[in-house]
Write a protein that holds these residues in place. Structure first.
Motif, PDB file in Angstrom:
ATOM      1  N   ALA A 115       0.812  -1.217   0.000  1.00  0.00           N
ATOM      2  CA  ALA A 115       0.000   0.000   0.000  1.00  0.00           C
ATOM      3  C   ALA A 115       0.845   1.268   0.000  1.00  0.00           C
ATOM      4  CB  ALA A 115      -0.934  -0.012   1.210  1.00  0.00           C
ATOM      5  N   GLU A 116       2.053   1.186   0.562  1.00  0.00           N
ATOM      6  CA  GLU A 116       2.907   2.379   0.621  1.00  0.00           C
ATOM      7  C   GLU A 116       3.399   2.807  -0.751  1.00  0.00           C
ATOM      8  OE1 GLU A 116       6.071   1.489   3.362  1.00  0.00           O
ATOM      9  OE2 GLU A 116       4.594   0.911   4.869  1.00  0.00           O
ATOM     10  N   ASP A 117       3.308   1.884  -1.708  1.00  0.00           N
ATOM     11  CA  ASP A 117       3.812   2.206  -3.039  1.00  0.00           C
ATOM     12  C   ASP A 117       2.732   2.773  -3.951  1.00  0.00           C
ATOM     13  OD1 ASP A 117       6.398   1.451  -2.459  1.00  0.00           O
ATOM     14  OD2 ASP A 117       6.073  -0.649  -3.038  1.00  0.00           O
ATOM     15  N   GLU A 118       1.606   3.132  -3.358  1.00  0.00           N
ATOM     16  CA  GLU A 118       0.472   3.656  -4.106  1.00  0.00           C
ATOM     17  C   GLU A 118       0.890   4.725  -5.111  1.00  0.00           C
ATOM     18  OE1 GLU A 118      -3.193   4.449  -1.548  1.00  0.00           O
ATOM     19  OE2 GLU A 118      -3.024   6.237  -2.822  1.00  0.00           O
ATOM     20  N   ALA A 119       1.719   5.665  -4.647  1.00  0.00           N
ATOM     21  CA  ALA A 119       2.139   6.786  -5.497  1.00  0.00           C
ATOM     22  C   ALA A 119       2.888   6.294  -6.727  1.00  0.00           C
ATOM     23  CB  ALA A 119       3.036   7.733  -4.698  1.00  0.00           C
ATOM     24  N   ILE A 120       3.750   5.298  -6.489  1.00  0.00           N
ATOM     25  CA  ILE A 120       4.535   4.760  -7.605  1.00  0.00           C
ATOM     26  C   ILE A 120       3.605   4.149  -8.646  1.00  0.00           C
ATOM     27  CG2 ILE A 120       6.261   3.032  -8.275  1.00  0.00           C
ATOM     28  CD1 ILE A 120       7.539   3.367  -5.538  1.00  0.00           C
ATOM     29  N   VAL A 121       2.658   3.355  -8.149  1.00  0.00           N
ATOM     30  CA  VAL A 121       1.738   2.682  -9.062  1.00  0.00           C
ATOM     31  C   VAL A 121       0.979   3.713  -9.892  1.00  0.00           C
ATOM     32  CG1 VAL A 121      -0.295   1.179  -9.184  1.00  0.00           C
ATOM     33  CG2 VAL A 121       1.538   0.673  -7.543  1.00  0.00           C
ATOM     34  N   LYS A 122       0.478   4.749  -9.176  1.00  0.00           N
ATOM     35  CA  LYS A 122      -0.255   5.819  -9.873  1.00  0.00           C
ATOM     36  C   LYS A 122       0.594   6.452 -10.963  1.00  0.00           C
ATOM     37  CE  LYS A 122      -3.047   8.176  -6.575  1.00  0.00           C
ATOM     38  NZ  LYS A 122      -3.228   9.428  -5.842  1.00  0.00           N
ATOM     39  N   ALA A 123       1.863   6.777 -10.595  1.00  0.00           N
ATOM     40  CA  ALA A 123       2.771   7.452 -11.533  1.00  0.00           C
ATOM     41  C   ALA A 123       3.053   6.587 -12.753  1.00  0.00           C
ATOM     42  CB  ALA A 123       4.088   7.793 -10.834  1.00  0.00           C
ATOM     43  N   VAL A 124       3.263   5.301 -12.511  1.00  0.00           N
ATOM     44  CA  VAL A 124       3.581   4.396 -13.629  1.00  0.00           C
ATOM     45  C   VAL A 124       2.417   4.321 -14.599  1.00  0.00           C
ATOM     46  CG1 VAL A 124       4.013   1.987 -14.238  1.00  0.00           C
ATOM     47  CG2 VAL A 124       5.272   3.027 -12.357  1.00  0.00           C
ATOM     48  N   ILE A 125       1.220   4.240 -14.026  1.00  0.00           N
ATOM     49  CA  ILE A 125       0.049   4.129 -14.901  1.00  0.00           C
ATOM     50  C   ILE A 125      -0.102   5.383 -15.758  1.00  0.00           C
ATOM     51  CG2 ILE A 125      -2.480   3.925 -14.939  1.00  0.00           C
ATOM     52  CD1 ILE A 125      -2.186   2.182 -12.380  1.00  0.00           C
ATOM     53  N   THR A 126       0.052   6.555 -15.136  1.00  0.00           N
ATOM     54  CA  THR A 126      -0.071   7.822 -15.862  1.00  0.00           C
ATOM     55  C   THR A 126       0.988   7.922 -16.949  1.00  0.00           C
ATOM     56  OG1 THR A 126      -0.558   8.690 -13.663  1.00  0.00           O
ATOM     57  CG2 THR A 126      -0.460  10.289 -15.469  1.00  0.00           C
ATOM     58  N   LEU A 127       2.254   7.605 -16.539  1.00  0.00           N
ATOM     59  CA  LEU A 127       3.358   7.682 -17.478  1.00  0.00           C
ATOM     60  C   LEU A 127       3.168   6.750 -18.663  1.00  0.00           C
ATOM     61  CD1 LEU A 127       6.120   8.849 -15.542  1.00  0.00           C
ATOM     62  CD2 LEU A 127       7.001   7.545 -17.469  1.00  0.00           C
ATOM     63  N   GLY A 128       2.752   5.526 -18.343  1.00  0.00           N
ATOM     64  CA  GLY A 128       2.537   4.536 -19.404  1.00  0.00           C
ATOM     65  C   GLY A 128       1.507   5.046 -20.391  1.00  0.00           C
ATOM     66  N   ALA A 129       0.408   5.585 -19.830  1.00  0.00           N
ATOM     67  CA  ALA A 129      -0.666   6.075 -20.694  1.00  0.00           C
ATOM     68  C   ALA A 129      -0.151   7.181 -21.596  1.00  0.00           C
ATOM     69  CB  ALA A 129      -1.823   6.572 -19.841  1.00  0.00           C
TER      70      ALA A 129
END
Ligand code: C2E
Ligand code: CA
Ligand code: CA
Length: 694
Positions: free
Chosen positions: A629-643
């Motif tokens: 759960a602490e990596d939430e920000a990373i996951v969000k960033a990766v998804i945005t970047l990928g898109a």
């Protein structure tokens, strides 16, 4: 018998009166002959039997002999001998024959009969026969005759040459049926002159230890002036004369060149590596056993060195097999140069070489030639106008401890070699007992995997990838499983080392592709809508540079459209060795319609910027981020970047509804995880799809 018919002219001219007188005289003489105490008989001058001594008659000679019978000599003279006999009598030349008879018991006797003329006043009036029983002697003569025939036949059949050398006169006689050998079996003073200089010392040593009268066998090359190679086998014996001194040397020679060539050819086939001419694995094993025995019985210290060419496959793949072969041959030459001639340098197969060093005093004796080899390896190798350098990893082990098992030497040297590779190759490491445990387990695992591959124990399980926008199964990831006969279904965690082994990862890769394509074909045939299947690729599979072609060939062979396949590549593969090769391969596959997924994103050191140059269709966020759960920000960033870079994002390891809801909120397209389905056997897929409502 009609003696008159025979051409003995002078006697036939005698007048009838003389004949009658002679006959009367013979009869009178006959009375005397009858009493002779040995075997004798008398014929008159017409060769009619007059008398047989009692002695001879008692031994059965009279049987069938009609005394006084004008018809002939009663069988004492063979008809064809009559003329010669009389001529001999006339000339006073002795005449003799062997006469076989049967006695009263039916036993055969052989008589030596001697004929002599009885002459009175210059006239032959009778022929006297004296006889000796020579049965035993005659038999041995006949046998000798037969043996001689046999011997001659044997000599001829065997193409043997017999040479008799008279040690007193220096004369040489030849007989037998190999005349062409004679020329090279002649000598002036010393019989060893005929031996090729290469073999002379060996033969001289053997001759020196030969006892008089003892036969010795040698095989040697003939000393031919025309330079041709002829091998002979020689049996020689010195015969001693009546005075006890050496009299003659008799040798039997046989040309064994053909046989020798055949044996050599067979030996080469069985024990030599055809490419390098070095001993092969079979001979290595034999020599190794010898070394083990010597160390056990004599306490001899021996060393074992294993050599593996670094990145040999790459050289083969990029420069061609010819270059690979040239390298192996060069290396073989270097090895022979670096080690002593009585060390065994063998090629065990592929790019693996081994050296056995016997009679060492300590480790230094082994390190010295290794250093020499490493120096030699630094020299560039020329091939086809190109020049390249190769390096090798070397593992060595020394056996001098009488308590240790020398049979472990191969394993120990292997462990040291493995360490050398692991430490970055191009180096040598000597085995130490502390290296054993961990490495041993790994080697054992690789060996087991090799056997499991041969037994077809590897298969694929399929884990669904779900599209959460459209709420349907987008495809499956194919994951390798080892169906172990005792331990059940094993995940890659248990055989990860195999994916890191060059050779095994290629074989496993092959198995995975074949299995996945066969499965897709089957589902297509059955009308099962499975979407795409993702296959994981390890870095070794890129090394050949032919991966794109291989995959396309396979797709064509199974008649599966490219759009059905995804390949998953980790960022370490992109960033690792030969990244241009990887980039080129994935580009071609991408262009053909194969989807490219970047696996385990976030766990390596690559940034998306680095990865821009590669055509990546999908980003797979590693499950460690998804589950933390602490990596939430990373996951969000990766998804945005990928898109923003036009890539769809797949989240791995989704185990519960909470994680799924979060990913949905961030705009993630696809998810994979136990929440939707665990990896399952292929035959469970149809049922799963039905249950999902597809
Ligand atoms: P991967 O490519 O990252 O594969 C996903 C792994 O995560 C699989 O492990 C899968 O079973 C596991 N997984 C999926 N959903 C969940 C979840 O919800 N929770 C947890 N905890 N785990 C989940 P698996 O099958 O044990 O495979 C491990 C690794 O082995 C794979 O990681 C991949 O790197 C490698 N691998 C598997 N099959 C092959 C293959 O055919 N070739 C190559 N080169 N590597 C393979
Ligand atoms: Ca994967
Ligand atoms: Ca992964």
């Amino acid at each position: 018998m009609k003696i008159e018919a025979l051409a003995v002219q002078p006697t036939l001219e005698a007048d009838t009166a003389t004949r009658a007188l002679a006959r009367a005289r013979a009869r009178a003489f006959g009375e005397f002959v009858r009493e002779i105490p040995f075997a004798a008989a008398l014929l008159d001058r017409d060769l009619t039997l007059v008398a047989v001594s009692r002695e001879w008659a008692d031994q059965g000679i009279a049987a069938g002999v009609a005394i006084g019978d004008d018809a002939g000599a009663g069988g004492l003279v063979a008809p064809e001998d009559a003329g010669v006999l009389l001529a001999c009598a006339e000339e006073g030349v002795p005449f003799s024959r062997y006469l076989p008879t049967l006695d009263a018991l039916g036993v055969q006797h052989i008589w030596r009969t001697e004929f002599s003329a009885c002459v009175d006043a210059g006239e032959i009036y009778a022929v006297m026969i004296t006889a000796r029983d020579v049965t035993g002697y005659a038999e041995s003569v006949l046998r000798a005759e037969r043996d001689k025939q046999r011997l001659t036949m044997a000599l001829e059949l065997d193409e043997l040459l017999v040479r008799e050398y008279d040690l007193r006169t220096g004369e040489i006689y030849f007989s037998g049926a190999a005349p062409e050998l004679q020329r090279f079996c002649l000598f002036d003073k010393d019989p060893l002159e005929i031996v090729h200089p290469d073999d002379r010392q060996r033969c001289a040593d053997a001759v020196a230890t030969r006892k008089l009268g003892e036969a010795r066998v040698f095989e040697f090359k003939l000393n031919r002036d025309d330079g041709l190679e002829t091998w002979v086998r020689s049996v020689g014996k010195v015969f001693v004369g009546a005075d006890g001194k050496p009299e003659k040397l008799v040798n039997l020679f046989k040309d064994i060149t053909d046989r020798r060539r055949q044996t050599e050819a067979i030996e080469t086939l069985a024990f030599k590596d055809p490419l390098t001419g070095l001993p092969n694995r079979a001979l290595f094993q034999h020599r190794f056993q010898e070394a083990v025995t010597a160390s056990e019985t004599l306490g001899e210290i021996f060393g074992l060195i294993m050599i593996d060419v670094d990145h040999f496959k790459d050289i083969n793949d990029s420069l061609g097999h010819d270059a690979g072969d040239a390298l192996l041959k060069r290396l073989a030459g270097m090895l022979e140069h670096a080690f002593r001639s009585n060390d065994t340098v063998a090629r065990l197969g592929g790019d693996e070489f081994a050296v056995i060093l016997r009679g060492l005093h300590g480790e230094a004796d082994m390190l010295r030639p290794i250093g020499k080899l490493q120096d030699l390896l630094r020299q560039p190798i020329e091939h086809g106008g190109r020049s390249f350098t190769a390096s090798a990893s070397i593992g060595a082990a020394l056996h001098g401890d009488p308590d240790a098992d020398p049979a472990h030497m191969i394993k120990n040297a292997d462990i040291a070699l493995y360490r050398a590779k692991e430490a970055g190759r191009n180096r040598s490491i000597v085995f130490e007992p502390s290296m054993r445990s961990e490495v041993e387990r790994r080697l054992e695992l690789l060996r087991d995997v090799r056997m499991a591959l041969a037994d077809n124990e590897f298969t694929l399980f399929y884990q669904p990838v779900v599209d959460i926008r459209e709420n349907k199964v987008a495809g499956f990831e194919a994951l390798m499983r080892w169906v172990h006969p005792e331990q059940g279904v094993l995940t890659p965690a248990r055989f990860m080392a195999a994916f890191e082994d060059q050779d095994l990862s290629l074989k496993l890769g092959d198995v995975a592709f074949e299995a996945a394509l066969r499965q897709m074909r089957e589902w297509l045939d059955q009308g099962i809508e499975f979407g795409r299947v993702a296959v994981n690729i390890s870095s070794a599979q890129f090394r050949s540079g032919r991966l794109a072609e291989e995959i396309q060939e396979r797709l064509a062979r199974w008649n599966v459209p490219c759009q059905r396949l995804t390949i998953e590549v980790t960022e370490n593969v992109y960033m690792g060795w030969g990244s241009d090769l990887v980039s080129d391969t994935v580009r071609r596959l991408h262009e053909a319609g194969v989807m490219i997924a970047l696996d385990d994103f976030g766990t390596g050191y690559a940034s998306l910027a680095n990865l821009r140059q590669f055509p990546i269709d999908r980003l797979k966020i590693d499950k460690s981020f998804v589950q933390n759960a602490e990596d939430e920000a990373i996951v969000k960033a990766v998804i945005t970047l990928g898109a923003s870079m036009g890539m769809k994002v797949v989240a791995e390891g989704v185990e519960d509804a909470e994680q799924l809801a979060a990913l949905d909120r961030y705009g993630c397209d696809q998810v994979q995880g136990y929440h939707f389905g665990r990896p399952m056997p292929a035959d469970a897929v149809a049922g799963f799809l039905k249950g999902f409502g597809g």
